[in-house]
Design a protein around this motif. Structure first.
Motif, PDB file in Angstrom:
ATOM      1  N   GLY A 295      -1.888  -4.025   2.651  1.00 29.63           N
ATOM      2  CA  GLY A 295      -0.625  -3.341   3.944  1.00 29.63           C
ATOM      3  C   GLY A 295      -0.062  -3.052   3.883  1.00 29.63           C
ATOM      4  N   THR A 296       0.988  -3.165   4.268  1.00 31.25           N
ATOM      5  CA  THR A 296       2.320  -2.696   4.366  1.00 31.25           C
ATOM      6  C   THR A 296       2.696  -3.445   5.278  1.00 31.25           C
ATOM      7  OG1 THR A 296       2.623  -0.258   4.505  1.00 31.25           O
ATOM      8  CG2 THR A 296       3.102  -0.804   2.223  1.00 31.25           C
ATOM      9  N   ARG A 297       4.999  -3.360   5.087  1.00 24.04           N
ATOM     10  CA  ARG A 297       5.389  -4.025   6.199  1.00 24.04           C
ATOM     11  C   ARG A 297       6.839  -3.158   5.778  1.00 24.04           C
ATOM     12  NH1 ARG A 297       9.605  -7.434   7.247  1.00 24.04           N
ATOM     13  NH2 ARG A 297      10.219  -8.668   9.625  1.00 24.04           N
ATOM     14  N   LYS A 298       7.194  -2.257   6.977  1.00 22.65           N
ATOM     15  CA  LYS A 298       8.520  -1.661   7.348  1.00 22.65           C
ATOM     16  C   LYS A 298       9.512  -2.105   8.137  1.00 22.65           C
ATOM     17  CE  LYS A 298       5.778   2.247   5.686  1.00 22.65           C
ATOM     18  NZ  LYS A 298       5.834   3.712   6.173  1.00 22.65           N
TER      19      LYS A 298
ATOM     20  N   LYS B 253       7.197  -2.419  11.738  1.00 23.92           N
ATOM     21  CA  LYS B 253       5.762  -1.639  11.368  1.00 23.92           C
ATOM     22  C   LYS B 253       4.712  -2.297  10.223  1.00 23.92           C
ATOM     23  CE  LYS B 253       8.126   2.527  13.509  1.00 23.92           C
ATOM     24  NZ  LYS B 253       6.709   2.112  14.727  1.00 23.92           N
ATOM     25  N   TYR B 254       3.555  -2.125  10.286  1.00 20.26           N
ATOM     26  CA  TYR B 254       2.503  -2.712  10.000  1.00 20.26           C
ATOM     27  C   TYR B 254       2.071  -1.510   9.153  1.00 20.26           C
ATOM     28  CZ  TYR B 254       4.659  -7.185  10.864  1.00 20.26           C
ATOM     29  OH  TYR B 254       5.830  -7.998  11.287  1.00 20.26           O
ATOM     30  N   ASP B 255       1.592  -1.251   7.775  1.00 19.47           N
ATOM     31  CA  ASP B 255       0.590  -0.467   7.818  1.00 19.47           C
ATOM     32  C   ASP B 255      -0.343  -1.268   7.320  1.00 19.47           C
ATOM     33  OD1 ASP B 255       1.582   1.403   9.335  1.00 19.47           O
ATOM     34  OD2 ASP B 255       3.067   2.251   7.161  1.00 19.47           O
TER      35      ASP B 255
ATOM     36  N   SER C 218      -2.637  -6.104   7.354  1.00 19.98           N
ATOM     37  CA  SER C 218      -1.617  -6.297   8.241  1.00 19.98           C
ATOM     38  C   SER C 218      -2.846  -6.683   9.429  1.00 19.98           C
ATOM     39  CB  SER C 218      -0.489  -5.945   8.342  1.00 19.98           C
ATOM     40  OG  SER C 218       0.053  -7.225   9.184  1.00 19.98           O
TER      41      SER C 218
ATOM     42  N   GLN D   8      -0.941  -7.814  11.792  1.00 17.18           N
ATOM     43  CA  GLN D   8       0.153  -8.194  12.985  1.00 17.18           C
ATOM     44  C   GLN D   8       0.180  -7.208  13.747  1.00 17.18           C
ATOM     45  OE1 GLN D   8       2.509  -9.707   9.873  1.00 17.18           O
ATOM     46  NE2 GLN D   8       2.625 -11.673  11.485  1.00 17.18           N
TER      47      GLN D   8
ATOM     48  N   ASP E 185       3.186  -3.514  15.287  1.00 20.46           N
ATOM     49  CA  ASP E 185       4.503  -3.146  15.270  1.00 20.46           C
ATOM     50  C   ASP E 185       5.144  -3.869  16.982  1.00 20.46           C
ATOM     51  OD1 ASP E 185       2.905  -2.330  13.413  1.00 20.46           O
ATOM     52  OD2 ASP E 185       3.698  -0.032  14.561  1.00 20.46           O
TER      53      ASP E 185
END
Length: 310
Positions: free
Chosen positions: A3-6, A34-36, A39, A41, A43
Protein backbone atom coordinates in the motif's frame (compact mmCIF):
# COMPACT_ATOMS: atom_id res chain seq x y z
CA UNK A 1 5.83 -2.61 1.05
CA UNK A 2 2.03 -3.03 1.02
CA UNK A 3 0.00 0.00 0.00
CA UNK A 4 1.03 3.57 -0.70
CA UNK A 5 -0.18 6.98 0.50
CA UNK A 6 0.04 10.04 -1.76
CA UNK A 7 -0.44 13.58 -0.50
CA UNK A 8 -1.03 16.65 -2.69
CA UNK A 9 -1.43 20.21 -1.47
CA UNK A 10 -1.64 23.74 -2.84
CA UNK A 11 -2.27 26.98 -0.98
CA UNK A 12 -2.30 30.76 -1.22
CA UNK A 13 -2.00 33.39 1.53
CA UNK A 14 -2.29 37.16 1.31
CA UNK A 15 -2.55 40.27 3.46
CA UNK A 16 -3.05 44.02 2.99
CA UNK A 17 -2.81 46.94 5.39
CA UNK A 18 -0.77 45.18 8.07
CA UNK A 19 0.12 48.48 9.77
CA UNK A 20 -2.87 50.48 8.50
CA UNK A 21 -6.04 51.33 10.44
CA UNK A 22 -7.94 48.84 8.27
CA UNK A 23 -6.35 45.60 7.10
CA UNK A 24 -7.30 42.15 5.89
CA UNK A 25 -5.76 38.73 5.36
CA UNK A 26 -6.83 35.42 3.89
CA UNK A 27 -5.56 31.87 3.52
CA UNK A 28 -6.75 29.16 1.10
CA UNK A 29 -5.50 25.60 0.98
CA UNK A 30 -6.61 22.54 -0.98
CA UNK A 31 -5.21 19.08 -0.22
CA UNK A 32 -5.82 15.49 -1.28
CA UNK A 33 -4.80 12.15 0.21
CA UNK A 34 -4.91 9.07 -2.01
CA UNK A 35 -4.32 5.46 -0.93
CA UNK A 36 -3.29 2.56 -3.18
CA UNK A 37 -2.77 -1.14 -2.62
CA UNK A 38 -3.23 -2.65 0.82
CA UNK A 39 -4.45 0.41 2.72
CA UNK A 40 -7.92 0.16 4.30
CA UNK A 41 -8.38 3.96 4.36
CA UNK A 42 -10.46 6.04 1.97
CA UNK A 43 -9.22 8.81 -0.33
CA UNK A 44 -10.22 12.26 0.89
CA UNK A 45 -9.83 15.95 0.07
CA UNK A 46 -10.00 19.18 2.08
CA UNK A 47 -10.86 22.64 0.77
CA UNK A 48 -10.09 25.23 3.46
CA UNK A 49 -10.64 29.01 3.22
CA UNK A 50 -10.28 31.54 6.07
CA UNK A 51 -10.44 35.32 6.01
CA UNK A 52 -10.15 38.15 8.52
CA UNK A 53 -10.65 41.94 8.43
CA UNK A 54 -8.96 44.08 11.13
CA UNK A 55 -10.02 47.53 12.35
CA UNK A 56 -7.59 49.48 14.52
CA UNK A 57 -9.90 51.68 16.62
CA UNK A 58 -7.18 52.87 18.98
CA UNK A 59 -3.45 52.13 19.38
CA UNK A 60 -4.49 49.75 22.15
CA UNK A 61 -7.70 48.31 20.63
CA UNK A 62 -8.10 46.28 17.43
CA UNK A 63 -11.35 44.60 16.43
CA UNK A 64 -11.78 41.97 13.73
CA UNK A 65 -14.37 40.10 11.67
CA UNK A 66 -13.67 36.50 10.68
CA UNK A 67 -15.12 33.95 8.27
CA UNK A 68 -14.21 30.37 7.34
CA UNK A 69 -15.36 27.58 5.04
CA UNK A 70 -13.98 24.03 5.27
CA UNK A 71 -15.19 21.19 3.03
CA UNK A 72 -13.88 17.71 3.92
CA UNK A 73 -14.93 15.10 1.35
CA UNK A 74 -14.31 11.33 1.39
CA UNK A 75 -14.28 9.48 -1.94
CA UNK A 76 -16.09 6.39 -0.71
CA UNK A 77 -17.15 5.16 2.72
CA UNK A 78 -16.79 7.73 5.47
CA UNK A 79 -18.29 10.96 6.76
CA UNK A 80 -18.23 14.18 4.74
CA UNK A 81 -18.10 17.40 6.79
CA UNK A 82 -18.88 20.95 5.65
CA UNK A 83 -17.99 23.65 8.19
CA UNK A 84 -19.03 27.31 7.94
CA UNK A 85 -18.44 30.04 10.48
CA UNK A 86 -18.55 33.80 10.97
CA UNK A 87 -17.49 35.79 14.00
CA UNK A 88 -15.96 38.83 15.60
CA UNK A 89 -13.19 39.52 18.09
CA UNK A 90 -11.17 42.16 19.88
CA UNK A 91 -7.52 42.46 20.90
CA UNK A 92 -6.97 44.79 23.85
CA UNK A 93 -3.65 46.05 25.22
CA UNK A 94 -4.55 46.27 28.90
CA UNK A 95 -1.10 47.58 29.84
CA UNK A 96 2.34 47.77 28.20
CA UNK A 97 3.00 44.17 29.30
CA UNK A 98 -0.48 42.62 29.31
CA UNK A 99 -2.64 41.80 26.26
CA UNK A 100 -5.95 39.98 26.04
CA UNK A 101 -7.95 38.78 23.03
CA UNK A 102 -11.56 37.58 22.95
CA UNK A 103 -13.39 36.06 19.99
CA UNK A 104 -16.86 34.65 19.35
CA UNK A 105 -18.22 32.97 16.22
CA UNK A 106 -21.30 31.13 15.07
CA UNK A 107 -20.23 27.79 13.56
CA UNK A 108 -22.14 25.08 11.76
CA UNK A 109 -20.95 21.58 10.81
CA UNK A 110 -23.06 19.52 8.38
CA UNK A 111 -22.32 15.78 8.25
CA UNK A 112 -23.31 13.46 5.38
CA UNK A 113 -22.37 9.99 4.10
CA UNK A 114 -22.07 7.17 6.64
CA UNK A 115 -23.21 9.58 9.38
CA UNK A 116 -25.65 12.45 8.97
CA UNK A 117 -26.48 15.37 11.22
CA UNK A 118 -25.75 19.00 12.02
CA UNK A 119 -23.80 20.54 14.89
CA UNK A 120 -24.12 24.29 15.39
CA UNK A 121 -23.67 26.92 18.03
CA UNK A 122 -21.33 29.55 19.45
CA UNK A 123 -17.57 28.98 19.60
CA UNK A 124 -15.47 31.23 21.80
CA UNK A 125 -11.93 31.81 22.99
CA UNK A 126 -10.13 34.00 25.53
CA UNK A 127 -6.35 34.48 25.57
CA UNK A 128 -4.27 36.50 28.04
CA UNK A 129 -0.56 37.15 27.38
CA UNK A 130 1.97 38.81 29.69
CA UNK A 131 5.37 39.95 28.49
CA UNK A 132 8.30 38.59 30.52
CA UNK A 133 11.96 39.71 30.63
CA UNK A 134 12.96 36.83 28.31
CA UNK A 135 9.72 36.10 26.45
CA UNK A 136 6.03 35.79 27.33
CA UNK A 137 3.56 33.86 29.49
CA UNK A 138 0.04 33.07 28.34
CA UNK A 139 -3.23 31.46 29.40
CA UNK A 140 -5.84 30.41 26.85
CA UNK A 141 -9.31 28.83 26.91
CA UNK A 142 -11.37 27.69 23.91
CA UNK A 143 -14.79 26.11 23.55
CA UNK A 144 -15.53 25.11 19.96
CA UNK A 145 -18.45 23.53 18.12
CA UNK A 146 -17.37 20.00 17.15
CA UNK A 147 -18.88 16.98 15.36
CA UNK A 148 -18.60 14.63 18.36
CA UNK A 149 -21.41 13.19 20.50
CA UNK A 150 -21.37 16.30 22.70
CA UNK A 151 -21.27 18.76 19.73
CA UNK A 152 -18.46 20.64 21.49
CA UNK A 153 -14.80 20.38 22.52
CA UNK A 154 -12.99 22.58 25.05
CA UNK A 155 -9.31 23.42 25.57
CA UNK A 156 -7.35 25.03 28.42
CA UNK A 157 -3.60 25.68 28.19
CA UNK A 158 -0.74 27.60 29.80
CA UNK A 159 2.00 28.73 27.38
CA UNK A 160 5.56 29.96 27.90
CA UNK A 161 7.83 31.39 25.21
CA UNK A 162 11.49 31.99 26.14
CA UNK A 163 14.57 33.50 24.50
CA UNK A 164 17.69 31.57 25.53
CA UNK A 165 21.36 32.62 25.15
CA UNK A 166 21.79 30.22 22.19
CA UNK A 167 18.27 29.49 21.05
CA UNK A 168 14.58 29.47 21.94
CA UNK A 169 12.18 27.39 24.03
CA UNK A 170 8.40 27.22 23.78
CA UNK A 171 6.10 24.95 25.75
CA UNK A 172 2.37 24.63 26.24
CA UNK A 173 0.71 22.47 28.91
CA UNK A 174 -3.00 21.93 28.48
CA UNK A 175 -6.02 19.65 28.72
CA UNK A 176 -8.99 19.01 26.44
CA UNK A 177 -12.35 17.34 26.76
CA UNK A 178 -15.57 16.70 24.84
CA UNK A 179 -18.48 18.94 25.79
CA UNK A 180 -18.37 22.12 27.86
CA UNK A 181 -16.14 20.59 30.55
CA UNK A 182 -12.41 21.17 30.28
CA UNK A 183 -11.71 17.43 30.40
CA UNK A 184 -8.71 15.37 31.41
CA UNK A 185 -6.99 14.44 28.12
CA UNK A 186 -3.54 16.12 28.25
CA UNK A 187 -2.12 18.17 25.38
CA UNK A 188 1.61 18.97 25.51
CA UNK A 189 3.54 21.03 22.97
CA UNK A 190 7.28 21.76 23.22
CA UNK A 191 9.76 23.34 20.76
CA UNK A 192 13.44 23.79 21.57
CA UNK A 193 16.10 25.18 19.22
CA UNK A 194 19.84 25.41 19.94
CA UNK A 195 21.78 27.58 17.48
CA UNK A 196 25.53 27.76 16.92
CA UNK A 197 27.46 29.53 14.13
CA UNK A 198 27.40 26.51 11.78
CA UNK A 199 24.96 24.16 13.50
CA UNK A 200 21.35 24.00 14.62
CA UNK A 201 19.65 21.39 16.80
CA UNK A 202 15.86 21.27 17.08
CA UNK A 203 13.70 19.10 19.33
CA UNK A 204 9.93 19.10 19.46
CA UNK A 205 6.79 17.45 20.72
CA UNK A 206 3.26 18.31 19.62
CA UNK A 207 -0.20 16.98 20.46
CA UNK A 208 -3.44 18.00 18.78
CA UNK A 209 -6.98 16.72 18.35
CA UNK A 210 -7.82 15.41 14.88
CA UNK A 211 -11.00 14.05 13.28
CA UNK A 212 -10.57 11.25 10.72
CA UNK A 213 -12.64 10.29 7.66
CA UNK A 214 -15.02 8.24 9.86
CA UNK A 215 -15.67 11.23 12.18
CA UNK A 216 -13.69 9.65 15.02
CA UNK A 217 -11.75 11.97 17.34
CA UNK A 218 -8.07 11.24 17.88
CA UNK A 219 -5.08 12.75 19.65
CA UNK A 220 -2.08 12.88 17.33
CA UNK A 221 1.32 12.97 19.07
CA UNK A 222 4.54 13.81 17.20
CA UNK A 223 8.11 13.73 18.49
CA UNK A 224 10.75 15.30 16.22
CA UNK A 225 14.52 15.82 16.30
CA UNK A 226 16.80 17.37 13.70
CA UNK A 227 20.45 18.34 13.29
CA UNK A 228 21.66 20.74 10.57
CA UNK A 229 25.34 21.31 9.80
CA UNK A 230 26.77 23.90 7.43
CA UNK A 231 29.73 22.40 5.52
CA UNK A 232 30.80 25.61 3.78
CA UNK A 233 29.24 28.74 2.29
CA UNK A 234 27.30 26.74 -0.33
CA UNK A 235 26.68 23.28 1.18
CA UNK A 236 24.94 21.78 4.19
CA UNK A 237 23.48 18.49 5.38
CA UNK A 238 20.77 17.55 7.85
CA UNK A 239 19.64 14.52 9.85
CA UNK A 240 16.08 14.21 11.10
CA UNK A 241 13.97 11.68 12.96
CA UNK A 242 10.30 11.63 13.94
CA UNK A 243 7.88 9.43 15.85
CA UNK A 244 4.14 9.75 15.26
CA UNK A 245 1.38 8.14 17.33
CA UNK A 246 -2.37 8.34 16.65
CA UNK A 247 -4.62 7.42 19.57
CA UNK A 248 -8.39 7.09 19.08
CA UNK A 249 -10.35 8.76 21.89
CA UNK A 250 -13.31 6.44 21.20
CA UNK A 251 -12.49 3.18 23.00
CA UNK A 252 -14.78 1.25 20.60
CA UNK A 253 -12.40 1.94 17.71
CA UNK A 254 -9.19 -0.02 17.24
CA UNK A 255 -7.33 2.12 14.73
CA UNK A 256 -4.26 3.39 16.61
CA UNK A 257 -1.26 4.07 14.37
CA UNK A 258 2.48 4.49 14.99
CA UNK A 259 5.00 5.77 12.43
CA UNK A 260 8.77 6.12 12.69
CA UNK A 261 10.77 8.06 10.09
CA UNK A 262 14.48 8.86 9.79
CA UNK A 263 16.17 10.77 6.98
CA UNK A 264 19.32 12.43 5.71
CA UNK A 265 19.34 15.47 3.40
CA UNK A 266 22.12 17.25 1.50
CA UNK A 267 21.80 20.74 -0.04
CA UNK A 268 24.14 22.61 -2.37
CA UNK A 269 23.57 26.16 -3.66
CA UNK A 270 24.10 26.34 -7.42
CA UNK A 271 23.29 30.07 -7.64
CA UNK A 272 21.74 32.65 -5.31
CA UNK A 273 18.22 31.41 -6.25
CA UNK A 274 18.75 27.78 -7.29
CA UNK A 275 19.85 24.82 -5.21
CA UNK A 276 20.39 21.07 -5.52
CA UNK A 277 18.81 18.87 -2.85
CA UNK A 278 19.01 15.11 -2.35
CA UNK A 279 18.55 12.59 0.41
CA UNK A 280 17.28 9.30 1.78
CA UNK A 281 14.47 8.47 4.19
CA UNK A 282 13.16 5.30 5.82
CA UNK A 283 9.61 5.03 7.19
CA UNK A 284 8.02 2.23 9.22
CA UNK A 285 4.25 2.23 9.80
CA UNK A 286 2.29 0.06 12.23
CA UNK A 287 -1.52 0.06 12.39
CA UNK A 288 -3.68 -1.89 14.83
CA UNK A 289 -6.24 -2.44 12.06
CA UNK A 290 -3.75 -3.30 9.31
CA UNK A 291 -0.36 -4.78 8.47
CA UNK A 292 3.01 -3.21 9.19
CA UNK A 293 4.53 -1.36 6.23
CA UNK A 294 8.02 -0.10 5.38
CA UNK A 295 9.08 2.52 2.85
CA UNK A 296 12.50 3.59 1.59
CA UNK A 297 12.83 6.77 -0.46
CA UNK A 298 15.77 8.25 -2.37
CA UNK A 299 15.19 11.69 -3.88
CA UNK A 300 17.14 14.26 -5.91
CA UNK A 301 15.75 17.59 -7.07
CA UNK A 302 16.16 21.29 -7.74
CA UNK A 303 14.71 23.98 -5.53
CA UNK A 304 14.29 27.69 -6.16
CA UNK A 305 13.71 30.51 -3.68
CA UNK A 306 12.41 33.97 -4.48
CA UNK A 307 10.70 36.98 -2.91
CA UNK A 308 7.61 38.58 -4.44
CA UNK A 309 6.39 41.99 -3.26
CA UNK A 310 3.22 43.13 -5.10
Amino acid sequence: TEGTRKFYSIGVEGAVGREAPIGANFAWRYSEIKYDGGSNQEDNSTNDFRGQADFRIDPRITTNLTARYIDFDTNGDGVDRKTTGAGAGVVLEVSPILTTSISLSYDKIDRSGDETGTDKGISGSDNVTRDMPNGSLGLSYESDVASNDNSRRSFLAVERDMELPRGTLFYSLGVTGAGGAIGADPLVNVRYTHIRPTQQISLGMSQRVNIDEDNNEQINTSLTASFDQQINNTSSFGINASLFNRNDLDSDNNNDTRRIEIGVTYRHDLTRDWGLVGGYSHTRLKEDSGRDRNRNTIFVGLERSFDWIP
